[in-house]
Design a protein around this motif. Structure first.
Motif, mmCIF file in Angstrom:
data_model
loop_
_atom_site.group_PDB
_atom_site.id
_atom_site.type_symbol
_atom_site.label_atom_id
_atom_site.label_comp_id
_atom_site.label_asym_id
_atom_site.label_seq_id
_atom_site.Cartn_x
_atom_site.Cartn_y
_atom_site.Cartn_z
ATOM 1 N N TRP A 110 0.810 -1.208 0.000
ATOM 2 C CA TRP A 110 0.000 0.000 0.000
ATOM 3 C C TRP A 110 0.849 1.266 0.000
ATOM 4 N N THR A 111 0.522 2.172 -0.860
ATOM 5 C CA THR A 111 1.064 3.529 -0.777
ATOM 6 C C THR A 111 -0.126 4.466 -0.901
ATOM 7 N N ASP A 112 0.020 5.659 -0.394
ATOM 8 C CA ASP A 112 -1.096 6.599 -0.435
ATOM 9 C C ASP A 112 -1.522 6.869 -1.873
ATOM 10 N N GLY A 113 -2.797 7.102 -2.061
ATOM 11 C CA GLY A 113 -3.300 7.410 -3.394
ATOM 12 C C GLY A 113 -3.510 6.176 -4.237
ATOM 13 N N GLY A 114 -3.690 5.022 -3.594
ATOM 14 C CA GLY A 114 -3.949 3.804 -4.349
ATOM 15 C C GLY A 114 -5.420 3.672 -4.693
ATOM 16 N N ASP A 115 -5.705 2.835 -5.682
ATOM 17 C CA ASP A 115 -7.085 2.577 -6.071
ATOM 18 C C ASP A 115 -7.373 1.121 -5.721
ATOM 19 N N ILE A 116 -8.261 0.897 -4.768
ATOM 20 C CA ILE A 116 -8.470 -0.463 -4.264
ATOM 21 C C ILE A 116 -9.320 -1.323 -5.196
ATOM 22 N N VAL A 117 -10.036 -0.688 -6.120
ATOM 23 C CA VAL A 117 -11.027 -1.446 -6.892
ATOM 24 C C VAL A 117 -10.409 -2.537 -7.782
ATOM 25 N N PRO A 118 -9.382 -2.241 -8.583
ATOM 26 C CA PRO A 118 -8.838 -3.308 -9.433
ATOM 27 C C PRO A 118 -8.311 -4.490 -8.618
ATOM 28 N N THR A 119 -7.666 -4.200 -7.497
ATOM 29 C CA THR A 119 -7.124 -5.273 -6.663
ATOM 30 C C THR A 119 -8.247 -6.149 -6.114
ATOM 31 N N LEU A 120 -9.292 -5.514 -5.606
ATOM 32 C CA LEU A 120 -10.427 -6.275 -5.063
ATOM 33 C C LEU A 120 -11.110 -7.089 -6.152
ATOM 34 N N CYS A 121 -11.279 -6.475 -7.303
ATOM 35 C CA CYS A 121 -11.957 -7.135 -8.409
ATOM 36 C C CYS A 121 -11.215 -8.417 -8.787
ATOM 37 N N GLU A 122 -9.913 -8.305 -8.860
ATOM 38 C CA GLU A 122 -9.089 -9.439 -9.254
ATOM 39 C C GLU A 122 -9.227 -10.574 -8.237
ATOM 40 N N ARG A 123 -9.123 -10.230 -6.970
ATOM 41 C CA ARG A 123 -9.193 -11.257 -5.928
ATOM 42 C C ARG A 123 -10.593 -11.885 -5.865
ATOM 43 N N LEU A 124 -11.610 -11.060 -6.021
ATOM 44 C CA LEU A 124 -12.979 -11.593 -5.962
ATOM 45 C C LEU A 124 -13.251 -12.515 -7.149
ATOM 46 N N ALA A 125 -12.670 -12.186 -8.289
ATOM 47 C CA ALA A 125 -12.860 -13.040 -9.457
ATOM 48 C C ALA A 125 -12.249 -14.414 -9.195
ATOM 49 N N GLU A 126 -11.150 -14.469 -8.439
ATOM 50 C CA GLU A 126 -10.543 -15.761 -8.089
ATOM 51 C C GLU A 126 -11.397 -16.506 -7.072
ATOM 52 N N LEU A 127 -11.904 -15.761 -6.084
ATOM 53 C CA LEU A 127 -12.624 -16.402 -4.984
ATOM 54 C C LEU A 127 -14.007 -16.905 -5.391
ATOM 55 N N LYS A 128 -14.619 -16.283 -6.389
ATOM 56 C CA LYS A 128 -15.968 -16.641 -6.837
ATOM 57 C C LYS A 128 -16.951 -16.806 -5.677
ATOM 58 N N PRO A 129 -17.167 -15.761 -4.906
ATOM 59 C CA PRO A 129 -18.095 -15.873 -3.774
ATOM 60 C C PRO A 129 -19.545 -15.838 -4.236
ATOM 61 N N ASP A 130 -20.454 -16.271 -3.343
ATOM 62 C CA ASP A 130 -21.885 -16.100 -3.594
ATOM 63 C C ASP A 130 -22.321 -14.700 -3.185
ATOM 64 N N LEU A 131 -21.734 -14.248 -2.082
ATOM 65 C CA LEU A 131 -22.121 -12.950 -1.541
ATOM 66 C C LEU A 131 -20.902 -12.131 -1.182
ATOM 67 N N VAL A 132 -20.940 -10.865 -1.548
ATOM 68 C CA VAL A 132 -19.905 -9.937 -1.121
ATOM 69 C C VAL A 132 -20.592 -8.871 -0.276
ATOM 70 N N LEU A 133 -20.164 -8.717 0.965
ATOM 71 C CA LEU A 133 -20.792 -7.734 1.845
ATOM 72 C C LEU A 133 -19.873 -6.532 2.019
ATOM 73 N N SER A 134 -20.489 -5.354 2.024
ATOM 74 C CA SER A 134 -19.695 -4.138 2.229
ATOM 75 C C SER A 134 -20.509 -3.161 3.065
ATOM 76 N N GLY A 135 -19.853 -2.096 3.497
ATOM 77 C CA GLY A 135 -20.576 -0.999 4.138
ATOM 78 C C GLY A 135 -21.128 -0.079 3.061
ATOM 79 N N MET A 136 -21.768 1.007 3.467
ATOM 80 C CA MET A 136 -22.344 1.936 2.490
ATOM 81 C C MET A 136 -21.279 2.876 1.937
ATOM 82 N N ALA A 137 -20.375 3.318 2.779
ATOM 83 C CA ALA A 137 -19.298 4.200 2.338
ATOM 84 C C ALA A 137 -18.218 4.147 3.393
#
Ligand SMILES: Cc1cc2nc3c(=O)[nH]c(=O)nc-3n(C[C@H](O)[C@H](O)[C@H](O)COP(=O)(O)OP(=O)(O)OC[C@H]3O[C@@H](n4cnc5c(N)ncnc54)[C@H](O)[C@@H]3O)c2cc1C
Lengths: 246, 394
Positions: A71-98
């Motif tokens: 991690w360094t400041d000013g990173g974009d978490i979305v591509p990293t999460l997307c990649e990992r979630l595509a590997e994990l193939k979950p049924d449900l992904v839970l998140s907060g609102m913001a």
């Protein structure tokens, strides 16, 4: 259905007054929801494992959190999460609102659902049932009646601030749980780095009486029945109650 | 008489008559005025008349808020209507259950500030219930697109995108809150835009919001999709009416992978106060508690009370509205026998509509109310329960 594969996304928050890092309250509700569905949900965090805020989540009963990235400041978490979630193939992904730190635009679940081709429902107060292909959930907004929705799986579900409060944390568990670091490149958010930033100034809100309706009415000398009629007409005009019965 | 101010004239097809609201007074003479001024072209504001009108308007509102008794027809001041044609458009989207009481008007106010800078107009997309009492031109809409109630946010976002593309709108604004915020983000995804959310300041070039939990202020170019924070923007100055012309747009059926199974129908009587949509609340002026419960049930409302009645043990503590109770955000608050102490009024600040039934003409609650009825609560409650209940059977 067989135990659903549940992933919960955790960010770290910042206390609004002290500025200390802590768990993000909205994400803690998502974790509470995840723990009610599955004893061992997969927890993902993109960021820095040295952040003490993560230990708060472990204290709620998680065995481990997967920490992704260098991690360094000013990173974009979305591509990293997307990649990992595509590997994990979950049924449900839970998140907060913001998130309650950073841009906190609340766009992450929307971008992930879009990127992964998942359904997404927002402001969910509880998950009632998980069926083979869909989840039955309750959506809640302040000042509105709760609605029941059926959402096809896989889905991203954002937990409402009206969802049950997170359980108490156990100090021993927060020590025992592990933070598993997977190093990887985290993309930069180039656009956001070009924006001008300054310490926030106090800007008073606009003063408003809470209503601009100029047609307020004051009625005297009505019989109880007339009064009741006027109230019912008002409620119907403003769509507070429906025309006839239900 | 009426003055027309055209922002930019589009060559109008011969024989077309601009829309005139038939419900208004002097409709015939107005229609004449529209045609005449249309032919004579651009008319300028007359500052002295403007001032005169402003004064009359103030007088009008002063009278309207202080009047007592049945609605009476007041002399309507002549109005200037601004027409926008063939300009850059800004779309504002409002779901019928606004996320906060003045959301719709604040959105229109903010949109007009930007529109004025770029010489544009404002299209209002309104979804669901339409309050017949609101004239959309009066609150600042140049155009209005009325959509039916849709509970599927994906379908709604697709419709907003259709409107945005149809008009090639420069910006789309939403209120940051409730289901509106959800539709805003879906719209941004569909348009492939990175939205600016919860804006505090806005111009045609720049958007300002806060990050890091309110510690940092961020300034970025105003993107196509934005959401506005509550209470940050002046409402549209309602003295200058816009046209509010209704636009019909063909929309395709949209489906998504989410099915709405309907409202959770458990009784609203004991719903959590901070979520309740319609609250029926009792103060010290209520002593028939059976009737109070009965009327709340018949109306499908949620029970609440002032501190006075909670202290007296008539309702549990978590039913107390006010500074030391719950700050409620109900769409409507019906108060029986509540005086409206400041600590209590603080709790209902974010309610859109307030109805007060009180024996005291000078109670603060009566002043705050959109509909105030000076009567004995003990008599009105059973009458209302009977009427509402009888209706449910019908
Ligand atoms: C620190 C502090 C915090 C407080 N916090 C809260 C709070 O959170 N919530 C809260 O509610 N209060 C709060 N209060 C108390 C508040 O100041 C008022 O005392 C309280 O709201 C008054 O309740 P009321 O309107 O029911 O009673 P009253 O003030 O006694 O008013 C009763 C009203 O009923 C009318 N009435 C009488 N008979 C009838 C009838 N037959 N039919 C119709 N109307 C009738 C009267 O005209 C009057 O207007 C707080 C006070 C303090 C000091």
């Amino acid at each position: 259905m067989r135990d659903p594969k549940v992933v919960v996304l955790l960010s770290v928050g910042m206390h609004p007054v002290s500025g200390r890092t802590r768990m993000a309250p909205g994400d803690a509700r998502a974790l509470e929801m995840a723990l009610r569905l599955s004893p061992h949900p997969i927890a993902l965090h993109v960021g820095d494992a040295s952040n003490t805020g993560l230990r708060d989540y472990l204290g709620m009963g998680l065995d481990a959190i997967e920490v992704l990235g260098i991690w360094t400041d000013g990173g974009d978490i979305v591509p990293t999460l997307c990649e990992r979630l595509a590997e994990l193939k979950p049924d449900l992904v839970l998140s907060g609102m913001a998130a309650d730190a950073g841009e906190a635009s609340g766009m992450v679940p929307y971008l992930l659902a879009h990127g992964l081709g998942f359904r997404h429902v927002s402001s969910i107060a509880s998950i009632e049932v998980i069926e083979p292909n869909e989840a039955i959930v309750i959506q809640a907004y302040r000042g509105a009646t709760r609605r029941r929705l059926a959402v096809q799986l896989p889905a991203v579900i954002s937990a409402s601030e009206l969802a049950p409060a997170p359980r108490a944390r156990a100090f021993a568990r927060s020590r025992r749980g592990t933070l598993q670091v997977t190093a990887g490149i985290v993309a930069k958010d180039h656009e956001a780095s070009t924006w001008a930033r300054a310490p926030a100034r106090r800007r008073p809100k606009k003063i408003s009486a809470g209503q601009t309706a100029s047609d307020s009415a004051l009625l005297v000398g009505l019989t109880p029945d007339e009064a009741a009629h006027r109230i019912l007409d008002f409620l119907r005009d403003k769509n507070i109650i429906q025309e006839s019965g239900k | 008489m009426m003055r027309i101010h055209r922002q930019r004239r589009a060559p109008s097809a011969p024989g077309t008559v601009p829309r005139v609201d038939p419900r208004k007074h002097e409709a015939d003479t107005r229609a004449d005025a529209v045609e005449r001024s249309g032919a004579s072209g651009l008319l300028r504001r007359d500052p002295r008349k403007d001032k005169d009108q402003r004064l009359r308007r103030e007088l009008h509102t002063a009278r309207a808020t202080s009047r007592i008794g049945q609605n009476t027809h007041l002399p309507v001041a002549p109005q200037r209507i601004v027409l926008a044609d063939d300009v850059s458009w800004i779309v504002v989207v409002s779901l019928s259950e606004e996320p906060w009481p003045d959301a719709e008007r604040e959105l229109l106010g903010a949109a007009h500030r930007v529109a004025d800078e770029i010489g544009g107009g404002v299209i209002m997309v309104r979804v669901g219930f339409q309050d017949p009492a609101t004239d959309l031109g009066q609150i600042g809409a140049d155009r209005a697109v009325l959509l039916p109630l849709m509970t599927d946010p994906d379908a709604l976002a697709a419709h907003v995108v259709a409107v945005t593309e149809h008009f090639n709108a420069r910006h789309v604004f939403f209120g940051e809150g409730g289901a509106d915020a959800d539709v805003a983000r879906r719209t941004a995804i569909l348009l492939g835009e990175r939205p600016a959310t919860s804006l505090h300041l806005l111009s045609s070039e720049r958007a300002t919001f806060q990050e890091a939990g309110g510690r940092t202020e961020v300034c970025r170019p105003l993107p196509r999709v934005a959401t506005l924070a509550p209470g940050r923007f002046d409402v549209y100055e309602s003295g200058v009416a816009r046209e509010g012309r209704r636009i019909e747009i063909e929309l395709d059926e949209k489906t998504s992978g989410v099915r709405d199974l309907g409202a959770v129908t458990a009784s609203q009587l004991d719903a959590p106060l901070d979520e309740a949509r319609f609250i029926v609340s009792a103060g010290d002026g209520v002593n028939d508690w059976e009737a109070f419960r009965g009327v709340t049930e018949a109306l499908g409302g949620t029970l609440a009370g002032s501190r006075q009645v909670v202290d007296a043990g008539h309702l549990p503590r978590h039913r107390q509205v006010g500074a030391s109770g719950t700050l409620v955000e109900a769409r409507c608050y019906l108060a029986f026998g509540i005086s409206g102490a400041p600590q209590h009024l603080q709790g209902v600040q974010r309610c859109r509509y307030v109805i007060a039934v009180n024996t005291d003409l000078h109670a603060a609650m009566v002043k705050r109310a959109d509909l105030a009825i000076i009567a004995n609560a003990q008599q009105v409650m059973p009458a209302l329960a009977r009427l509402a209940g009888g209706q449910a059977d019908a």
